[in-house]
Design a protein around this motif. Structure first.
Motif, PDB file in Angstrom:
ATOM      1  N   GLY A   9       0.821  -1.209   0.000  1.00 41.12           N
ATOM      2  CA  GLY A   9       0.000   0.000   0.000  1.00 41.12           C
ATOM      3  C   GLY A   9       0.852   1.254   0.000  1.00 41.12           C
ATOM      4  O   GLY A   9       0.510   2.258  -0.638  1.00 41.12           O
ATOM      5  N   VAL A  10       1.967   1.204   0.725  1.00 40.70           N
ATOM      6  CA  VAL A  10       2.893   2.345   0.737  1.00 40.70           C
ATOM      7  C   VAL A  10       3.490   2.556  -0.657  1.00 40.70           C
ATOM      8  O   VAL A  10       3.598   3.699  -1.136  1.00 40.70           O
ATOM      9  N   TYR A  11       3.859   1.467  -1.322  1.00 37.15           N
ATOM     10  CA  TYR A  11       4.412   1.580  -2.669  1.00 37.15           C
ATOM     11  C   TYR A  11       3.377   2.164  -3.632  1.00 37.15           C
ATOM     12  O   TYR A  11       3.713   2.974  -4.513  1.00 37.15           O
ATOM     13  N   GLU A  12       2.119   1.743  -3.462  1.00 32.08           N
ATOM     14  CA  GLU A  12       1.034   2.323  -4.267  1.00 32.08           C
ATOM     15  C   GLU A  12       0.937   3.821  -4.033  1.00 32.08           C
ATOM     16  O   GLU A  12       0.802   4.608  -4.978  1.00 32.08           O
ATOM     17  N   LEU A  13       0.979   4.197  -2.761  1.00 34.59           N
ATOM     18  CA  LEU A  13       0.879   5.617  -2.398  1.00 34.59           C
ATOM     19  C   LEU A  13       1.987   6.432  -3.043  1.00 34.59           C
ATOM     20  O   LEU A  13       1.740   7.485  -3.655  1.00 34.59           O
ATOM     21  N   LEU A  14       3.222   5.945  -2.933  1.00 41.72           N
ATOM     22  CA  LEU A  14       4.355   6.681  -3.482  1.00 41.72           C
ATOM     23  C   LEU A  14       4.265   6.784  -4.998  1.00 41.72           C
ATOM     24  O   LEU A  14       4.466   7.864  -5.574  1.00 41.72           O
ATOM     25  N   ALA A  15       3.942   5.673  -5.647  1.00 41.93           N
ATOM     26  CA  ALA A  15       3.860   5.678  -7.112  1.00 41.93           C
ATOM     27  C   ALA A  15       2.748   6.603  -7.589  1.00 41.93           C
ATOM     28  O   ALA A  15       2.940   7.411  -8.515  1.00 41.93           O
ATOM     29  N   ARG A  16       1.576   6.508  -6.954  1.00 44.98           N
ATOM     30  CA  ARG A  16       0.442   7.334  -7.369  1.00 44.98           C
ATOM     31  C   ARG A  16       0.740   8.819  -7.147  1.00 44.98           C
ATOM     32  O   ARG A  16       0.406   9.661  -7.984  1.00 44.98           O
TER      33      ARG A  16
END
Length: 448
Positions: free
Chosen positions: A391-398
């Motif tokens: 979820g953190v990786y999603e947040l950073l990418a988005r």
């Protein structure tokens, strides 16, 4: 009424569990879709934009609630798979106590931070008042959302995906009736849509509770099952909090993306709102099989059937890849027609922008489908750290994409923010699942 998923053909069990769940998920999407269609058709583009601008904020809180409810049900499912009826009752009792406490905390914090968050997201001035009116009612009904979802999650943990479906159908029909009554007949505006959603969910939850109390002997609790049990509380929170944070971290990314969308003005906000509703509907089969994996893996972990977990996840992955391909084709070929359900043909710009979004994301539905399988499989086995970090990786990418690509390629950059987030999350989940399942020690995981 319950369903043991530790014996029998895995594919048949998965399909048996998933089909009612899929129908339920689609009806759950109707809450959002019917609100959006009626608002867009009867109240206009600005009202549609106002409701749409709150979507990420609603997901932020509702996602946290869904994560908690799902997390609290994992221990129930594991105890059920181990044929521990007393353990099931204690797990349910402690989950209910924790749900009440969390509901109070979440409601207070949500209402307090509503207006500051709307301002932080740069909600357009011409829609911010209506947006606030809508979301404050939804937040006021958080106890209803938690109430229904904790019951539904517990039932699914016991292998029953049909009972929650029945009452979601009732709620969806009631939601349509109340939407038309409050918005069209009584001219209540966006507030009417919010009240319709809260009331219909409340009715669904009450009916589900009454039915469950009569039909499920294993859920007939006594006073001792609600007594303080530190071991059960810790296990619930060790799974539930990371799952809730995973939902909310993903939602924070959606909030940040919504802020980027808001900067483009009301027309783009309306287009993004309509397209997002269509996207969410088409992805429901993948979501469904993911939820099924959580119950399937949890029950089989409780029964120490590790090879059975591997078999079920492998076959479900193949099913979800096929679903991802079909979903992408549907968005590419029929997306425009779905969008027209939300807005009139005269809103050509809204339709054009929404169709462009759907065409773009359609190429990335396979990594999205993998996220649901591996994330839920890991969580069902009690492993929550990597799913949370995904979820953190999603947040950073988005976030990175939303505030860099639009500067270079405009609205297309907004369309690519979600797909880049899906890629960022699917890769570590894929790696971690295969690493864990090939080295798993059932007793260690079950006791963690």
């Amino acid at each position: 009424m319950t369903k043991d998923m530790t014996t029998g053909n895995p594919v048949k069990l998965i399909l048996y569990f998933s089909i009612p769940l899929l129908i339920g998920n689609i009806f759950q999407q109707f809450y959002s879709m019917v609100d959006t269609i009626i608002v867009g058709r009867f109240l206009g583009v600005k009202a549609l934009a106002a409701v749409g601008s709150t979507s990420s904020m609603i997901f932020l809180i509702i996602g946290f609630i869904l994560g908690l409810a799902s997390g609290f049900s994992v221990l129930v499912s594991q105890r059920f798979g181990a044929n521990d009826e007393e353990g099931v009752k204690k797990a349910v009792g402690s989950a209910i106590v924790l749900s009440v406490i969390m509901t109070i905390i979440i409601t207070i914090l949500s209402i307090f931070f509503t207006k500051p968050l709307l301002n932080l997201m740069k909600t357009p001035h011409d829609i911010i008042d209506e947006a606030y009116s809508y979301i404050i009612i939804i937040y006021g009904g958080i106890f209803v959302t938690f109430f229904y979802n904790i019951i539904a999650s517990i039932l699914r943990a016991l292998g029953d995906s049909k009972t929650p479906l029945y009452f979601l159908i009732v709620a969806s029909i009631l939601n349509i009736i109340l939407d038309l009554m409050f918005i069209v007949k009584f001219s209540m505006g966006v507030k009417g849509a919010a009240y319709a959603t809260v009331i219909s969910q409340g009715v669904s939850g009450i009916l589900c509770l009454i039915y469950t109390a009569k039909k499920f002997p294993i859920l007939r609790l006594e006073k001792r099952h609600f007594s303080f049990n530190l071991d059960f509380y810790k296990k619930h929170l060790n799974i539930g909090i990371p799952m809730a944070l995973q939902f909310s971290i993903t939602a924070v990314g959606a909030v940040i993306l919504q802020g980027a969308v808001n900067s483009f003005g009301s027309t783009i906000v309306a287009a993004y709102t309509a397209a997002s509703r269509v996207e969410q509907l088409v992805m429901q089969p993948s979501v469904t099989f993911g939820v099924t994996m959580a119950t399937y893996c949890a029950q089989n972990l409780g029964a120490n059937n590790i090879e059975r977990i591997k078999e079920g996840v492998k076959k479900c992955t193949l099913i979800n890849i096929a679903i991802g391909v079909i979903g992408g084709i549907i968005l590419m070929t029929l997306g425009e027609y779905f969008v027209k359900l939300f807005v009139s043909n005269s809103d050509a710009n809204v339709i054009s922008y929404a169709t462009k979004y759907l065409t773009t994301v359609s190429f990335f539905f396979i990594p999205l489908s993998l996220i649901f399988i591996y994330r839920n499989a890991l969580q069902g086995m009690g492993y929550t750290f990597v799913p949370m970090m995904a979820g953190v990786y999603e947040l950073l990418a988005r976030t990175i994409v939303a505030f860099t690509l639009p500067l270079a390629i405009g609205y297309t950059g907004i369309c690519l923010a979600g797909p880049m987030a899906w890629l960022a999350a699917s890769i570590p989940l894929f790696i971690d699942y295969h690493k864990k399942v090939n080295s798993i020690n059932s007793s260690e995981c079950y006791s963690s």
